[in-house]
Design a protein around this motif. Sequence first.
Motif, PDB file in Angstrom:
ATOM      1  N   ASP A 245     -63.345  71.301 -18.771  1.00  0.00           N
ATOM      2  CA  ASP A 245     -63.426  70.744 -20.117  1.00  0.00           C
ATOM      3  C   ASP A 245     -64.885  70.397 -20.411  1.00  0.00           C
ATOM      4  OD1 ASP A 245     -64.018  68.301 -18.878  1.00  0.00           O
ATOM      5  OD2 ASP A 245     -62.015  67.497 -19.160  1.00  0.00           O
ATOM      6  N   ARG A 246     -65.190  70.063 -21.630  1.00  0.00           N
ATOM      7  CA  ARG A 246     -66.583  69.916 -22.036  1.00  0.00           C
ATOM      8  C   ARG A 246     -67.274  68.741 -21.350  1.00  0.00           C
ATOM      9  NH1 ARG A 246     -67.450  73.652 -25.700  1.00  0.00           N
ATOM     10  NH2 ARG A 246     -65.725  74.356 -27.028  1.00  0.00           N
TER      11      ARG A 246
ATOM     12  N   THR B 183     -67.935  69.620 -17.552  1.00  0.00           N
ATOM     13  CA  THR B 183     -68.963  70.630 -17.332  1.00  0.00           C
ATOM     14  C   THR B 183     -70.330  70.152 -17.786  1.00  0.00           C
ATOM     15  OG1 THR B 183     -68.277  71.670 -19.425  1.00  0.00           O
ATOM     16  CG2 THR B 183     -67.406  72.596 -17.398  1.00  0.00           C
ATOM     17  N   TYR B 184     -70.384  69.256 -18.774  1.00  0.00           N
ATOM     18  CA  TYR B 184     -71.666  68.646 -19.138  1.00  0.00           C
ATOM     19  C   TYR B 184     -72.189  67.827 -17.962  1.00  0.00           C
ATOM     20  CZ  TYR B 184     -75.140  65.650 -21.341  1.00  0.00           C
ATOM     21  OH  TYR B 184     -76.293  64.979 -21.623  1.00  0.00           O
TER      22      TYR B 184
ATOM     23  N   ILE C 180     -64.127  77.868 -21.182  1.00  0.00           N
ATOM     24  CA  ILE C 180     -65.109  77.135 -20.380  1.00  0.00           C
ATOM     25  C   ILE C 180     -65.204  77.724 -18.977  1.00  0.00           C
ATOM     26  CG2 ILE C 180     -65.624  74.892 -19.345  1.00  0.00           C
ATOM     27  CD1 ILE C 180     -64.438  73.619 -21.870  1.00  0.00           C
TER      28      ILE C 180
END
Length: 283
Positions: free
Chosen positions: A172-173, A176-177, A221
């Motif tokens: 998910d964002r 991964t950030y 992703i």
Amino acid sequence: MSKVISFINLKGGVGKTTLLVATAEVLAAQYKKKVLVIDLDPQTNATVLLISQDKWSKANENNKTIHQLFLDNIENTKAFDINESIIKNVSNIGGGIENLDILPSSIDLIDICDDVSWLNKEKNSISILKNELKNLKKEYDYILVDCPPNLGAITMCGIYLSQYYIIPVIADRLSTYGLSQVIKKINKKSREIKRIDKDYSIEGLGVIINRFRNNKPYTTIKEALSIQSNNGDIPKLFNTVIGNRSIISNLSNFDESKNTIKGKYEREFNTINSFVKEIMERC
């Protein structure tokens, strides 16, 4: 000599600890490797997945956790004895796995995190853990270090001990950030460590996708992570992908004893076994 691997992510909730515990159990039970788990996380999740609450309480009350090692350094005492603190033959499988040991953590670590100066030149605090394990490393095939979700002083003691690190992520964002952040920070800290130890090096063994759902945005992703991996922007992705409903991602109760490793992980045994084989190959 041991292969020392830190499991780390700056974001919580990615299944880091349960994945480490599953890895340790399969290495020890399936492959007969001698494995030591070091729990550096004050949440003590790895500890209570591998020993009972009563056994942990007794160790904590008798200064036989990783907390006492760091407290000795702060207060210039000598209460910690690593040989007495390592708990042998842990796990809820078959009454304990013969080849699997743990150096337990303590919630009391929270109280002293700010007092541990990992680059204190006078005490060289970053070496605390490495020096303590110097004579024990030859006894283990693998040492797995469960790091807290930060890169504070205690985490860096684990990183300094390690030859490799693994980053579990969710596709998910937010997760991964955080991945790029942890890589940047480990690289930065590694350069700082090399100023006091020119022989030090650590390698990203890989990124493992955990709690995966086979739909968007997860698939999108995952594809982006694959491109980053192929380009060398992040450590190489493991081929193994662990599903969202996997037993591996949801272990929580030591008291639910199992007779065998395959009995514990059931249909998911092949998944974790695949991940463990990849770890051994990459090492």
